[in-house]
Design a protein around this motif. Structure first.
Motif, PDB file in Angstrom:
ATOM      1  N   THR A 238     -41.092  14.652 -13.977  1.00  0.00           N
ATOM      2  CA  THR A 238     -41.410  15.261 -15.091  1.00  0.00           C
ATOM      3  C   THR A 238     -41.952  16.600 -14.959  1.00  0.00           C
ATOM      4  OG1 THR A 238     -42.108  13.185 -16.229  1.00  0.00           O
ATOM      5  CG2 THR A 238     -42.907  15.254 -17.194  1.00  0.00           C
ATOM      6  N   SER A 239     -42.910  16.699 -14.201  1.00  0.00           N
ATOM      7  CA  SER A 239     -43.406  17.852 -13.564  1.00  0.00           C
ATOM      8  C   SER A 239     -42.548  18.873 -12.701  1.00  0.00           C
ATOM      9  CB  SER A 239     -44.689  18.117 -12.827  1.00  0.00           C
ATOM     10  OG  SER A 239     -44.901  17.151 -11.758  1.00  0.00           O
ATOM     11  N   GLY A 342     -49.749  18.198 -11.412  1.00  0.00           N
ATOM     12  CA  GLY A 342     -48.575  19.096 -12.194  1.00  0.00           C
ATOM     13  C   GLY A 342     -47.846  19.699 -10.957  1.00  0.00           C
ATOM     14  N   GLY A 346     -45.054  22.634 -14.679  1.00  0.00           N
ATOM     15  CA  GLY A 346     -46.416  23.046 -15.045  1.00  0.00           C
ATOM     16  C   GLY A 346     -47.135  21.516 -15.362  1.00  0.00           C
ATOM     17  N   GLN A 347     -48.146  21.619 -16.063  1.00  0.00           N
ATOM     18  CA  GLN A 347     -48.851  20.510 -16.421  1.00  0.00           C
ATOM     19  C   GLN A 347     -48.392  19.847 -17.856  1.00  0.00           C
ATOM     20  OE1 GLN A 347     -50.884  18.695 -14.687  1.00  0.00           O
ATOM     21  NE2 GLN A 347     -51.988  20.161 -13.286  1.00  0.00           N
ATOM     22  N   VAL A 348     -47.202  18.927 -17.582  1.00  0.00           N
ATOM     23  CA  VAL A 348     -46.474  18.227 -18.537  1.00  0.00           C
ATOM     24  C   VAL A 348     -46.657  16.758 -18.523  1.00  0.00           C
ATOM     25  CG1 VAL A 348     -44.950  20.359 -19.090  1.00  0.00           C
ATOM     26  CG2 VAL A 348     -44.157  18.625 -17.423  1.00  0.00           C
ATOM     27  N   LYS A 464     -52.479  17.975 -20.304  1.00  0.00           N
ATOM     28  CA  LYS A 464     -51.147  17.903 -20.229  1.00  0.00           C
ATOM     29  C   LYS A 464     -50.194  18.389 -21.449  1.00  0.00           C
ATOM     30  CE  LYS A 464     -50.636  15.906 -16.034  1.00  0.00           C
ATOM     31  NZ  LYS A 464     -50.115  16.725 -14.863  1.00  0.00           N
ATOM     32  N   THR A 465     -49.140  18.831 -21.501  1.00  0.00           N
ATOM     33  CA  THR A 465     -48.577  19.155 -22.695  1.00  0.00           C
ATOM     34  C   THR A 465     -47.571  18.182 -22.927  1.00  0.00           C
ATOM     35  OG1 THR A 465     -49.114  21.673 -22.448  1.00  0.00           O
ATOM     36  CG2 THR A 465     -47.177  20.765 -23.915  1.00  0.00           C
ATOM     37  N   PRO A 466     -47.500  17.415 -23.772  1.00  0.00           N
ATOM     38  CA  PRO A 466     -46.565  16.528 -24.175  1.00  0.00           C
ATOM     39  C   PRO A 466     -45.016  17.122 -24.419  1.00  0.00           C
ATOM     40  CG  PRO A 466     -48.325  15.859 -25.664  1.00  0.00           C
ATOM     41  CD  PRO A 466     -48.400  17.410 -24.993  1.00  0.00           C
ATOM     42  N   LEU A 467     -44.068  16.372 -23.616  1.00  0.00           N
ATOM     43  CA  LEU A 467     -42.725  16.890 -23.737  1.00  0.00           C
ATOM     44  C   LEU A 467     -42.164  16.569 -25.189  1.00  0.00           C
ATOM     45  CD1 LEU A 467     -41.280  16.589 -20.287  1.00  0.00           C
ATOM     46  CD2 LEU A 467     -42.401  18.815 -21.205  1.00  0.00           C
ATOM     47  N   LYS A 468     -41.216  17.139 -25.728  1.00  0.00           N
ATOM     48  CA  LYS A 468     -40.422  16.654 -26.956  1.00  0.00           C
ATOM     49  C   LYS A 468     -39.602  15.502 -26.580  1.00  0.00           C
ATOM     50  CE  LYS A 468     -39.936  21.477 -29.024  1.00  0.00           C
ATOM     51  NZ  LYS A 468     -38.995  22.490 -29.508  1.00  0.00           N
TER      52      LYS A 468
END
Length: 541
Positions: A238-239, A342, A346-348, A464-468
């Motif tokens: 993911t990161s 991350g 980024g921090q996702v 964290k920023t959640p992904l769509k």
């Protein structure tokens, strides 16, 4: 001639009267059927209502039997469910290990129970074309709690990912208010602290920390992973801007900048991730056996002090401590599940708010108590009251509640929340099992978390920023078969070469050759198939 005509007129009149009587009888029967169909359902059932059928009813259900808390017919769960709802469930018991295979056989043979839970989004696709399962999206208006949560939590886009080629969805998913991260890395915090090493927040920082550990403990490989690294590759991917490990699924990832799907195993991002883990192996920081060893081997290394980092989730963290108390002694160590590091992207945080849910046998719509069944499902799986009941049980018996905070009864334990309890909430009472207790508010989800796990969840949410969610690309039956034929060897080749690139048995200088091998296996054809399905669905919807 006149007499014959009169007889004909009389006959027509008689037939007309008979037809009218028969029609009236038929209409009466239809009316009776409609009355029968709604006789047990609640009138005006809405959000906030405690569901209870007007008369006792029974529904068949497929039940996944967990070996750690096997089915008992005298559980309080069943007694209280019947008392509250007037519903008795007739379970077909299937061992958890055989559940998916048995479910497929029962559906294919037409012998499946009416309610088919424990179905993860995507698993329903194989049964759509046969008409064996219900397009549940047609009946959502009868499920007010489900509708209310979808609207309140803005989950329409999440549901859209379930839609099939006809625009409908065929599984009622569990609904979480927010993404729930669980898997990460556990580290020996006592070792880190002793050597003045900061807890890493990125994969680059993790590599630096492992290097320092290697300098201090040259005979130790500090990171030895479990789950054949499928968990770590999943969270790391993911990161790095890709998908891998447990997150591979179809092998495709959506590239928003190009508005198309690409095969993840051939991307630059995937190569960057593989290169990173190869460098850890090359420097003696990551045990190359991580990709092949069984879990017990990895766990034994960690709990005996032969490694300092391992994959973990909240439940496994408790198990590690139990073993380490025996191996190292209580108070002789400390471990922590750290925030997922991350990376270049980024921090996702990836993840879905959809949980495993329910398919409904298509035969259910002809059941006279169909509406009652929908109300029951809506209450037990989607109402705040039903979800609390499935998770915590009966207030005053299995738990108490004060100022909104739930607490297990003195003699009841669950996931180490009340170690002195002699009875288990799931094993002895049937609550917090894997068939009913899924989804709900974040408050309910976290109500059984330890303070340590709550801290982890907060750090993840704050950082964290959640992904769509990726857009859907439902496939026709023919395309689905073709996609399986193409994707299986492609994913196998990716998995095999991921292992070889990371452990060094195949040099990274052969990456371009590996991509050519994927193309020879039909990668471009597979990508075209998926993108056509995506474009077609997008155009229609």
């Amino acid at each position: 001639m006149v007499k014959v005509f009169k007889k004909l007129v009389l006959l027509v009149a008689v037939l007309t009267v008979v037809a009218t009587i028969l029609s009236a009888c038929s209409n009466d029967k239809k009316t009776e059927a409609n009355v029968e169909k709604s006789k047990t359902s609640m009138d005006g059932y809405k959000v906030g209502d405690t569901f209870k059928a007007k008369k006792p009813v029974k529904f068949s259900i497929l039940y996944s039997d967990h070996p750690n808390y096997p089915y008992k017919k005298d559980w309080l769960l069943w007694k209280e469910m019947k008392k509250r709802t007037n519903v008795t469930l007739k379970p077909t018991i299937v061992p958890m290990s055989d559940y998916e295979q048995k479910r497929s056989l029962l559906i294919s043979s037409g012998d499946a129970p009416l309610i088919i839970p424990k179905t993860y989004p995507g698993q329903e696709a194989a049964f759509v074309s046969s008409g064996a399962i219900l397009p549940v999206s047609d009946y959502i208006d009868k499920m007010p709690n489900f509708k209310e949560k979808v609207k309140k939590w803005n989950m329409q886009a999440d549901l859209d990912t379930l839609r099939q080629e006809d625009g409908k969805f065929y599984v009622l998913p569990g609904l979480h208010e927010e993404i729930w991260p669980d898997y990460s890395l556990a580290v020996r915090t006592d070792i880190f602290k002793k050597n003045n090493i900061a807890i890493p927040k990125t994969w680059a920082e993790l590599q630096s920390a492992l290097k320092k550990l290697k300098e201090v403990y040259p005979d130790v490989t500090p990171f030895s992973d479990r789950w054949q690294m499928n968990s770590t590759l999943n969270i790391a991917a993911t990161s790095f801007g890709t998908v891998a490990g447990w997150g591979t699924t179809s092998g495709m990832q959506y590239d928003e900048s190009k508005d198309k799907y690409v095969f993840s195993g051939a991307t630059k991002e995937y190569k960057d991730m593989v290169t990173y883990f190869h460098s850890l192996v090359e420097q003696g920081l990551l045990d190359k056996e991580s990709l092949t060893q069984d879990d017990q081997q990895a766990i034994q290394k960690f709990v005996s002090g032969k490694s300092f980092v391992i994959g973990a989730n909240a439940q496994e963290l408790v198990a590690y401590r139990t073993s380490m108390d025996k191996n190292l002694g209580k108070g002789k160590y400390s471990i922590q599940k750290i925030m997922v590091p991350g990376g270049p992207a980024g921090q996702v945080m990836a993840g879905s708010r959809l949980e495993n849910g329910i398919m409904i046998n298509a035969k259910a719509k002809d059941d006279p108590n169909f509406d009652t069944m929908l109300q029951f499902i809506d209450w037990l799986w989607y109402s705040d009251e039903g979800e609390e009941f499935a998770k915590w049980g009966v207030e005053g018996t299995t738990y108490t509640k004060e100022n909104g905070k739930r607490k297990l009864a003195k003699d009841v334990n669950y996931v180490g929340l009340n170690p002195s309890g002699t009875k288990a909430l799931n094993t002895d009472f049937g609550f917090s099992g894997g068939v009913f207790a899924y989804g709900g508010t974040t408050e309910l989800l976290q109500s059984t978390f330890s303070d340590e796990e709550l801290k982890f969840q907060k750090e993840m949410a704050d950082t964290k920023t959640p992904l769509k969610a990726n857009p859907p690309y439902p496939l026709s039956e023919g395309d689905r078969e073709q996609a399986t034929l193409l994707s299986t060897p492609l994913k196998d080749m990716t998995s095999q070469n991921t292992l070889r690139f990371i452990n060094g048995s195949r040099p990274l200088s052969e990456w371009d050759k590996y991509v050519s091998e994927l193309k020879a296996k039909g990668m471009d054809k597979y990508s075209d198939l998926i993108n056509k399905a995506y474009k077609d669905f997008k155009k229609k919807n």
